[in-house]
Motif scaffolding. Sequence first.
Motif, PDB file in Angstrom:
ATOM      1  N   PRO A  11       1.064  -0.701  -0.435  1.00 22.23           N
ATOM      2  CA  PRO A  11       0.535  -0.160  -0.027  1.00 22.23           C
ATOM      3  C   PRO A  11       0.992   1.411   0.057  1.00 22.23           C
ATOM      4  O   PRO A  11       2.333   1.231   0.458  1.00 22.23           O
ATOM      5  CB  PRO A  11      -0.910   0.231   1.454  1.00 22.23           C
ATOM      6  CG  PRO A  11      -0.740  -1.401   1.905  1.00 22.23           C
ATOM      7  CD  PRO A  11       0.869  -2.300   1.303  1.00 22.23           C
ATOM      8  N   ASP A  12       0.957   1.672  -0.543  1.00 22.85           N
ATOM      9  CA  ASP A  12       1.378   3.492  -0.937  1.00 22.85           C
ATOM     10  C   ASP A  12       1.762   3.912   0.825  1.00 22.85           C
ATOM     11  O   ASP A  12       0.459   3.659   1.458  1.00 22.85           O
ATOM     12  CB  ASP A  12       0.067   4.567  -1.024  1.00 22.85           C
ATOM     13  CG  ASP A  12       0.901   6.053  -1.601  1.00 22.85           C
ATOM     14  OD1 ASP A  12       1.791   6.258  -1.825  1.00 22.85           O
ATOM     15  OD2 ASP A  12       0.300   6.580  -0.541  1.00 22.85           O
ATOM     16  N   THR A  13       2.536   4.170   1.058  1.00 23.49           N
ATOM     17  CA  THR A  13       2.715   4.659   2.601  1.00 23.49           C
ATOM     18  C   THR A  13       2.063   6.221   2.801  1.00 23.49           C
ATOM     19  O   THR A  13       2.285   6.380   4.487  1.00 23.49           O
ATOM     20  CB  THR A  13       4.683   5.123   2.475  1.00 23.49           C
ATOM     21  OG1 THR A  13       4.405   6.794   1.178  1.00 23.49           O
ATOM     22  CG2 THR A  13       5.342   4.356   2.346  1.00 23.49           C
ATOM     23  N   THR A  14       0.906   6.613   2.517  1.00 19.67           N
ATOM     24  CA  THR A  14       0.259   7.871   3.084  1.00 19.67           C
ATOM     25  C   THR A  14      -1.034   7.036   3.515  1.00 19.67           C
ATOM     26  O   THR A  14      -1.326   7.398   3.993  1.00 19.67           O
ATOM     27  CB  THR A  14      -0.198   8.754   2.088  1.00 19.67           C
ATOM     28  OG1 THR A  14      -0.893   8.048   0.930  1.00 19.67           O
ATOM     29  CG2 THR A  14       1.054   9.442   1.380  1.00 19.67           C
ATOM     30  N   THR A  15      -1.566   5.286   2.869  1.00 18.00           N
ATOM     31  CA  THR A  15      -2.625   4.619   3.360  1.00 18.00           C
ATOM     32  C   THR A  15      -2.762   5.522   5.143  1.00 18.00           C
ATOM     33  O   THR A  15      -1.676   4.511   5.835  1.00 18.00           O
ATOM     34  CB  THR A  15      -2.297   3.057   2.547  1.00 18.00           C
ATOM     35  OG1 THR A  15      -1.905   3.524   1.487  1.00 18.00           O
ATOM     36  CG2 THR A  15      -3.203   3.029   3.173  1.00 18.00           C
ATOM     37  N   ARG A  16      -3.646   5.223   4.857  1.00 15.00           N
ATOM     38  CA  ARG A  16      -4.154   4.860   6.814  1.00 15.00           C
ATOM     39  C   ARG A  16      -4.604   3.491   6.740  1.00 15.00           C
ATOM     40  O   ARG A  16      -5.482   2.881   6.113  1.00 15.00           O
ATOM     41  CB  ARG A  16      -5.860   5.494   7.723  1.00 15.00           C
ATOM     42  CG  ARG A  16      -4.924   7.047   7.546  1.00 15.00           C
ATOM     43  CD  ARG A  16      -5.687   8.324   7.588  1.00 15.00           C
ATOM     44  NE  ARG A  16      -5.401   9.379   7.664  1.00 15.00           N
ATOM     45  CZ  ARG A  16      -4.215  10.271   8.046  1.00 15.00           C
ATOM     46  NH1 ARG A  16      -4.080   9.225   9.449  1.00 15.00           N
ATOM     47  NH2 ARG A  16      -3.236  11.253   8.507  1.00 15.00           N
ATOM     48  N   PRO A  37       9.360   1.084  -1.201  1.00 11.11           N
ATOM     49  CA  PRO A  37      10.256   2.051  -1.690  1.00 11.11           C
ATOM     50  C   PRO A  37      11.751   1.340  -1.791  1.00 11.11           C
ATOM     51  O   PRO A  37      12.066   1.950  -2.064  1.00 11.11           O
ATOM     52  CB  PRO A  37       9.946   2.825  -0.760  1.00 11.11           C
ATOM     53  CG  PRO A  37       8.333   2.223   0.430  1.00 11.11           C
ATOM     54  CD  PRO A  37       8.235   0.717  -0.330  1.00 11.11           C
ATOM     55  N   SER A 121       6.741  -2.388   3.543  1.00  9.40           N
ATOM     56  CA  SER A 121       6.684  -1.742   4.222  1.00  9.40           C
ATOM     57  C   SER A 121       4.952  -2.115   4.377  1.00  9.40           C
ATOM     58  O   SER A 121       4.643  -1.023   5.434  1.00  9.40           O
ATOM     59  CB  SER A 121       6.674  -0.125   3.567  1.00  9.40           C
ATOM     60  OG  SER A 121       5.619   0.012   2.438  1.00  9.40           O
TER      61      SER A 121
ATOM     62  N   SER B 137       4.683  -0.568   8.967  1.00  7.23           N
ATOM     63  CA  SER B 137       5.179   0.271   9.933  1.00  7.23           C
ATOM     64  C   SER B 137       4.845   1.072  11.439  1.00  7.23           C
ATOM     65  O   SER B 137       6.125   2.442  11.553  1.00  7.23           O
ATOM     66  CB  SER B 137       6.227   1.415   8.712  1.00  7.23           C
ATOM     67  OG  SER B 137       6.790   0.282   7.918  1.00  7.23           O
ATOM     68  N   LYS B 139       2.034   1.534  12.457  1.00 10.76           N
ATOM     69  CA  LYS B 139       0.760   1.226  11.504  1.00 10.76           C
ATOM     70  C   LYS B 139      -0.503   0.568  12.183  1.00 10.76           C
ATOM     71  O   LYS B 139      -1.567   0.536  12.473  1.00 10.76           O
ATOM     72  CB  LYS B 139       0.199   1.719  10.535  1.00 10.76           C
ATOM     73  CG  LYS B 139       0.561   3.059   9.646  1.00 10.76           C
ATOM     74  CD  LYS B 139       0.374   3.127   8.443  1.00 10.76           C
ATOM     75  CE  LYS B 139       0.908   4.098   7.679  1.00 10.76           C
ATOM     76  NZ  LYS B 139       1.283   4.591   6.235  1.00 10.76           N
ATOM     77  N   GLN B 252       8.716   5.630   8.468  1.00  9.04           N
ATOM     78  CA  GLN B 252       8.572   4.323   8.343  1.00  9.04           C
ATOM     79  C   GLN B 252       9.309   3.769   6.949  1.00  9.04           C
ATOM     80  O   GLN B 252       9.866   2.976   6.484  1.00  9.04           O
ATOM     81  CB  GLN B 252       7.311   4.782   6.477  1.00  9.04           C
ATOM     82  CG  GLN B 252       6.633   3.392   6.320  1.00  9.04           C
ATOM     83  CD  GLN B 252       4.840   3.891   6.120  1.00  9.04           C
ATOM     84  OE1 GLN B 252       4.178   4.898   6.261  1.00  9.04           O
ATOM     85  NE2 GLN B 252       4.466   2.190   5.501  1.00  9.04           N
ATOM     86  N   THR B 253      10.139   4.406   5.972  1.00  3.56           N
ATOM     87  CA  THR B 253      11.284   4.271   5.184  1.00  3.56           C
ATOM     88  C   THR B 253      12.436   4.224   5.892  1.00  3.56           C
ATOM     89  O   THR B 253      13.775   3.805   5.333  1.00  3.56           O
ATOM     90  CB  THR B 253      11.383   4.806   3.983  1.00  3.56           C
ATOM     91  OG1 THR B 253      11.361   5.953   4.097  1.00  3.56           O
ATOM     92  CG2 THR B 253      10.283   4.701   3.258  1.00  3.56           C
ATOM     93  N   ILE B 271       2.015  11.141   8.203  1.00  3.82           N
ATOM     94  CA  ILE B 271       2.202  10.101   8.523  1.00  3.82           C
ATOM     95  C   ILE B 271       2.977   8.500   8.542  1.00  3.82           C
ATOM     96  O   ILE B 271       3.377   7.904   9.806  1.00  3.82           O
ATOM     97  CB  ILE B 271       0.530   9.179   7.810  1.00  3.82           C
ATOM     98  CG1 ILE B 271      -0.039   7.682   8.699  1.00  3.82           C
ATOM     99  CG2 ILE B 271       0.720   9.045   6.215  1.00  3.82           C
ATOM    100  CD1 ILE B 271      -1.383   7.523   7.944  1.00  3.82           C
ATOM    101  N   GLN B 272       3.711   9.417   7.640  1.00  4.05           N
ATOM    102  CA  GLN B 272       4.979   8.168   7.389  1.00  4.05           C
ATOM    103  C   GLN B 272       5.968   8.174   8.441  1.00  4.05           C
ATOM    104  O   GLN B 272       6.787   7.507   9.093  1.00  4.05           O
ATOM    105  CB  GLN B 272       5.895   8.532   5.661  1.00  4.05           C
ATOM    106  CG  GLN B 272       4.777   8.151   4.717  1.00  4.05           C
ATOM    107  CD  GLN B 272       4.544   9.256   4.139  1.00  4.05           C
ATOM    108  OE1 GLN B 272       4.150   9.752   4.790  1.00  4.05           O
ATOM    109  NE2 GLN B 272       4.369   9.401   3.294  1.00  4.05           N
TER     110      GLN B 272
END
Lengths: 249, 323
Positions: A11-16, A37, A121, B137, B139, B252-253, B271-272
Amino acid sequence: MNILVCLSNVPDTTTRIKLAADNSKVDLSGIQWVINPWDELALTRALEIKETTGTLVGKVSVAMVGKTEVEPTLRKALAIGADDAFRVDLDPADAFQVAAELAGLIKANPYEIILCGIESSDYNGSMVGGMLSELLGYTSISSVSSLSLQDGKVALTREIDGGKETISVSAPLVAIVQKGIAIDPRIPSMRGIMASRTKPLSVLASCGSPSLTSFGNFSLPVPKSACRMVDAENVPELVRLLHSEAKVI
Amino acid sequence: MSVLVFIEHREGKFHKGAFELVSYASRIANDMGTSLVALSLGDVPSDELSKAGAYGAGKVLNVNDSRLSQLDNAAWTKVIEQAVQQESATVIVMASGFTGKAIAPRLSARLRAGMVAYATAVPSSYNPFTVRKKTFSGKAFSDVVINTPVRIITLAPNAFGVHEAPVTAEVKQFTPSVTDADFTTKVESSEKFSGKVLLTEADIVVSAGRGMKGPENWGPIEELASVLGAATACSRPVADEGWRPHTEHVGQTGKVIAPNVYFAFGISGAIQHVAGISSSKVIIAVNKDPEAPIFSVADYGIVGDVQKVLPQLIQSIKEVKAQ
């Protein structure tokens, strides 16, 4: 020599993150899928090496274990510049199954340099690259932040606790790469997108590898209570709170 | 049957991370009614090795072979495998840092031992063997079931804490069977960032973002870190701009950390970024934007100019420390 970059679809890193009603899995609806990524940086570096070393690198391939829904992500990798792609037709249960399927693919289609991102990720396992190297009996270098070809050897920099090391190894190897391996991930050009439609994407049957683990319930972090605000004109009050209330200073 | 914990030293000394790992493994051994064996590679004095006893390791194996002084993934994996076999270990515990990432998955594939990385707690059940870990990560959390007789766990840093459980440790030399052909990784040179607190092990982390305006403004961040004995960190844009090294990037990264105290100066809290710091126990944010998302995860906040707040904060902390 040929380079294989192993990809993961995340999932895109901005995903909630939302969970399914019974907490047994993550609710995948509405998620935008991207190349993991670190894998994207690995692919970028592989292409840079191919372009700057003349005829040394024959091709850069990408591979992913997944069902048909991961193909747009593989096509994106082809659009970025990979020469061809493999998809192992299996929805994997864990990292070991991914590694074992990739090992099967590589045994049938040998590559001298295999690049894996240091983690995905989504499940944050940092496992596939290491497991793959062991299954192949290849040298592995982890936490790699630079990689180049020098006099028939592979020169790498790896991060270690409290420092870094410069390393030289012989191919074949699995390099497990992290941030720094390439500056910015490459973005597909319009020409690349057009070309990607006709580049080969081979679908391989699963070799029937087992999984070693399974996912049970998911949960979300407990939300924090409200932030206690301190006036910018009264910084000592913050220190007092940290000292006598939070007791951390 | 036993639990085997692999611990790392720096220049012959164990640090907090190693003792946390022994504490964690000791709890598992206790829950399973079995003994705990620690394994350490390299030149460590025997009184240092015996310190693992304070946290519950009844036996400490040491391999002193100069060929193992530098990390060689395949060779180290072979050594640990032999220790696992000698001790009939059914659970292997390692740190989730650089070495754990390099070795644990190889060992998992070699032993066909299911693995959980970044565990945040001891197993919630031993049958089925279930361990909670961070996913996405930080979440989310997932409960992973390991379906094999031998299991490998890598522990997220600062997830368990150091807990004393004193026993007398029997220190033993362990001589694995490895040949020169097992070593394939030639380290040409190495660079140590000496004297610095390791970011992933730090109790306090002082972090800053694009709100600092430029790398020339990092003086007060370094000073605050030094006053607090903290590690320094940064947000992704700062590392990408080259203001700070990538090794400092949390998020996150970048590195996912869980210190006791996390200071965020001029970090908006994308958020990351939050994914990488949300397990910190106390978060303090200073940002000029009252709407910055960092305040929704912070425990204490100041809306203001970081350049003005920092000197006052340093001064005030020095006064409290002097008391």
